[in-house]
Design a protein around this motif. Structure first.
Motif, PDB file in Angstrom:
ATOM      1  N   VAL A 189       8.210  -1.789 -15.831  1.00  0.00           N
ATOM      2  CA  VAL A 189       7.528  -0.619 -15.257  1.00  0.00           C
ATOM      3  C   VAL A 189       6.749  -1.032 -14.016  1.00  0.00           C
ATOM      4  N   LEU A 190       6.038  -2.164 -14.112  1.00  0.00           N
ATOM      5  CA  LEU A 190       5.273  -2.658 -12.967  1.00  0.00           C
ATOM      6  C   LEU A 190       6.198  -2.973 -11.790  1.00  0.00           C
ATOM      7  N   ALA A 191       7.346  -3.591 -12.080  1.00  0.00           N
ATOM      8  CA  ALA A 191       8.297  -3.947 -11.020  1.00  0.00           C
ATOM      9  C   ALA A 191       8.763  -2.707 -10.269  1.00  0.00           C
ATOM     10  N   ASN A 192       9.028  -1.638 -10.994  1.00  0.00           N
ATOM     11  CA  ASN A 192       9.482  -0.412 -10.326  1.00  0.00           C
ATOM     12  C   ASN A 192       8.358   0.277  -9.552  1.00  0.00           C
ATOM     13  N   GLN A 193       7.136   0.183 -10.076  1.00  0.00           N
ATOM     14  CA  GLN A 193       5.997   0.725  -9.338  1.00  0.00           C
ATOM     15  C   GLN A 193       5.770  -0.062  -8.049  1.00  0.00           C
ATOM     16  N   ILE A 194       5.898  -1.385  -8.139  1.00  0.00           N
ATOM     17  CA  ILE A 194       5.722  -2.242  -6.966  1.00  0.00           C
ATOM     18  C   ILE A 194       6.830  -1.994  -5.942  1.00  0.00           C
ATOM     19  N   THR A 195       8.040  -1.712  -6.425  1.00  0.00           N
ATOM     20  CA  THR A 195       9.137  -1.387  -5.504  1.00  0.00           C
ATOM     21  C   THR A 195       8.763  -0.190  -4.640  1.00  0.00           C
ATOM     22  N   ASP A 196       8.166   0.823  -5.268  1.00  0.00           N
ATOM     23  CA  ASP A 196       7.706   1.988  -4.496  1.00  0.00           C
ATOM     24  C   ASP A 196       6.675   1.567  -3.456  1.00  0.00           C
ATOM     25  N   SER A 197       5.779   0.661  -3.847  1.00  0.00           N
ATOM     26  CA  SER A 197       4.744   0.190  -2.921  1.00  0.00           C
ATOM     27  C   SER A 197       5.353  -0.580  -1.757  1.00  0.00           C
ATOM     28  N   ILE A 198       6.385  -1.386  -2.033  1.00  0.00           N
ATOM     29  CA  ILE A 198       7.071  -2.129  -0.973  1.00  0.00           C
ATOM     30  C   ILE A 198       7.694  -1.163   0.026  1.00  0.00           C
ATOM     31  N   LEU A 199       8.387  -0.166  -0.500  1.00  0.00           N
ATOM     32  CA  LEU A 199       9.049   0.805   0.376  1.00  0.00           C
ATOM     33  C   LEU A 199       8.030   1.590   1.197  1.00  0.00           C
ATOM     34  N   ASN A 200       6.874   1.889   0.606  1.00  0.00           N
ATOM     35  CA  ASN A 200       5.827   2.583   1.348  1.00  0.00           C
ATOM     36  C   ASN A 200       5.276   1.709   2.469  1.00  0.00           C
ATOM     37  N   ARG A 201       5.094   0.419   2.186  1.00  0.00           N
ATOM     38  CA  ARG A 201       4.613  -0.510   3.210  1.00  0.00           C
ATOM     39  C   ARG A 201       5.594  -0.579   4.385  1.00  0.00           C
ATOM     40  N   VAL A 202       6.854  -0.624   4.056  1.00  0.00           N
ATOM     41  CA  VAL A 202       7.881  -0.684   5.108  1.00  0.00           C
ATOM     42  C   VAL A 202       7.802   0.566   5.975  1.00  0.00           C
ATOM     43  N   ASN A 203       7.661   1.737   5.334  1.00  0.00           N
ATOM     44  CA  ASN A 203       7.559   2.989   6.092  1.00  0.00           C
ATOM     45  C   ASN A 203       6.328   3.006   6.997  1.00  0.00           C
ATOM     46  N   GLN A 204       5.264   2.330   6.539  1.00  0.00           N
ATOM     47  CA  GLN A 204       4.027   2.282   7.314  1.00  0.00           C
ATOM     48  C   GLN A 204       4.052   1.179   8.378  1.00  0.00           C
ATOM     49  N   GLY A 205       5.090   0.322   8.326  1.00  0.00           N
ATOM     50  CA  GLY A 205       5.182  -0.768   9.279  1.00  0.00           C
ATOM     51  C   GLY A 205       4.202  -1.890   9.025  1.00  0.00           C
ATOM     52  N   ILE A 206       3.831  -2.096   7.754  1.00  0.00           N
ATOM     53  CA  ILE A 206       2.896  -3.165   7.383  1.00  0.00           C
ATOM     54  C   ILE A 206       3.689  -4.327   6.772  1.00  0.00           C
ATOM     55  N   PHE A 207       3.614  -5.501   7.390  1.00  0.00           N
ATOM     56  CA  PHE A 207       4.372  -6.657   6.911  1.00  0.00           C
ATOM     57  C   PHE A 207       3.408  -7.847   6.783  1.00  0.00           C
ATOM     58  N   ASP A 208       2.990  -8.114   5.555  1.00  0.00           N
ATOM     59  CA  ASP A 208       2.029  -9.204   5.337  1.00  0.00           C
ATOM     60  C   ASP A 208       2.363  -9.971   4.061  1.00  0.00           C
ATOM     61  N   GLU A 247      13.142  -4.776   6.799  1.00  0.00           N
ATOM     62  CA  GLU A 247      13.546  -3.581   7.541  1.00  0.00           C
ATOM     63  C   GLU A 247      15.061  -3.382   7.543  1.00  0.00           C
ATOM     64  N   ASN A 248      15.797  -4.357   7.084  1.00  0.00           N
ATOM     65  CA  ASN A 248      17.255  -4.252   7.045  1.00  0.00           C
ATOM     66  C   ASN A 248      17.657  -3.106   6.098  1.00  0.00           C
ATOM     67  N   PRO A 249      18.369  -2.104   6.603  1.00  0.00           N
ATOM     68  CA  PRO A 249      18.747  -0.953   5.760  1.00  0.00           C
ATOM     69  C   PRO A 249      19.514  -1.356   4.500  1.00  0.00           C
ATOM     70  N   GLN A 250      20.354  -2.386   4.588  1.00  0.00           N
ATOM     71  CA  GLN A 250      21.105  -2.827   3.415  1.00  0.00           C
ATOM     72  C   GLN A 250      20.175  -3.388   2.349  1.00  0.00           C
ATOM     73  N   HIS A 251      19.104  -4.054   2.789  1.00  0.00           N
ATOM     74  CA  HIS A 251      18.153  -4.607   1.828  1.00  0.00           C
ATOM     75  C   HIS A 251      17.322  -3.511   1.188  1.00  0.00           C
ATOM     76  N   ILE A 252      17.002  -2.497   1.969  1.00  0.00           N
ATOM     77  CA  ILE A 252      16.281  -1.347   1.420  1.00  0.00           C
ATOM     78  C   ILE A 252      17.116  -0.676   0.327  1.00  0.00           C
ATOM     79  N   VAL A 253      18.397  -0.510   0.602  1.00  0.00           N
ATOM     80  CA  VAL A 253      19.302   0.075  -0.396  1.00  0.00           C
ATOM     81  C   VAL A 253      19.350  -0.794  -1.645  1.00  0.00           C
TER      82      VAL A 253
END
Length: 227
Positions: free
Chosen positions: A71-90, A186-192
């Motif tokens: 469950v945590l892994a899937n919640q974190i996946t959402d957080s990763i995708l949100n960070r990418v949309n925001q352009g935050i890479f840290d 940011e690679n679209p294939q990796h996002i998929v």
């Protein structure tokens, strides 16, 4: 008893009385043996249910741990995708990927049920408990293993080749560092791939949730039998 035999002797031939006494003795012995056998079965039933209950408790602990990680892994996946949309890479993304790019491990503690099957599951006196135990060990757990295997298969087939090619550091369940974090994420294939892995894991989460609910039901039934 002597009075009864005296009366019978007056009315029945002696050989009939002997047959009657022998018959009564056989029936009594049979009833006693049957009672002893039933008593042994009840003792065995309580012992084996106690062992199965212990196994189920361990299953519950192990499953809950893996369920929470999934469950945590899937919640974190959402957080990763949100960070990418925001352009935050840290560095946070490296830590998060360590919690996502992994798989769940679970092996049921089934020694009690295996002993029961070897002795004969019909020794259980409650039909519903019998059916529910078979359903848990033969159906529900099979689906849990299958769902977790799908996640592990995706990890091995999709992620490991990618990690070998594009990551400079890999600490399972802790931290992962791509050679170029922004380019990788940011690679679209990796996002998929992240989204597919998330969807795959959702199936495992559902199966583990079903298994935990069934464990709770089984333990309640067993408790009732042991009281």
């Amino acid at each position: 008893m002597k009075r009864i035999l005296s009366i019978l002797k007056e009315k029945w031939p002696e050989y009939i009385l002997e047959i009657l006494v022998i018959t009564i003795g056989i029936l009594g012995a049979f009833a006693l043996n049957n009672w002893n056998e039933q008593n042994k079965n009840r003792i065995f039933e309580k012992e084996i249910l106690s062992l199965i209950n212990e196994n189920l408790s361990k299953d519950s602990i192990l499953l809950t741990e893996e369920y929470q990680k999934a469950v945590l892994a899937n919640q974190i996946t959402d957080s990763i995708l949100n960070r990418v949309n925001q352009g935050i890479f840290d560095e946070t993304l490296n830590l998060w990927m360590g919690k996502v790019i992994r798989f769940e491990r679970f092996k049921s503690q089934s020694s009690g049920f295996e002993v029961l099957k070897s002795k004969g599951i019909d020794l259980l006196s409650v039909q519903k408990l019998k059916i529910d135990l078979i359903n848990y060990y033969d159906e529900i757990l099979f689906k849990v293993y299958q769902a977790n295997s799908d996640v592990e298969g995706s990890f091995n087939e999709d992620w490991i080749p990618l990690v070998k090619k594009e990551f400079s550091d890999f600490d399972y369940d802790d931290r992962m560092e791509p050679n170029d974090l922004q380019a990788f994420i940011e690679n679209p294939q990796h996002i998929v791939l992240f989204k597919m892995f998330q969807d795959n894991r959702e199936g495992a989460i559902y199966r583990m949730r079903v298994a935990l609910a069934e464990i709770s039901s089984l333990k309640a039934q067993i408790k009732s039998q042991l009281e």
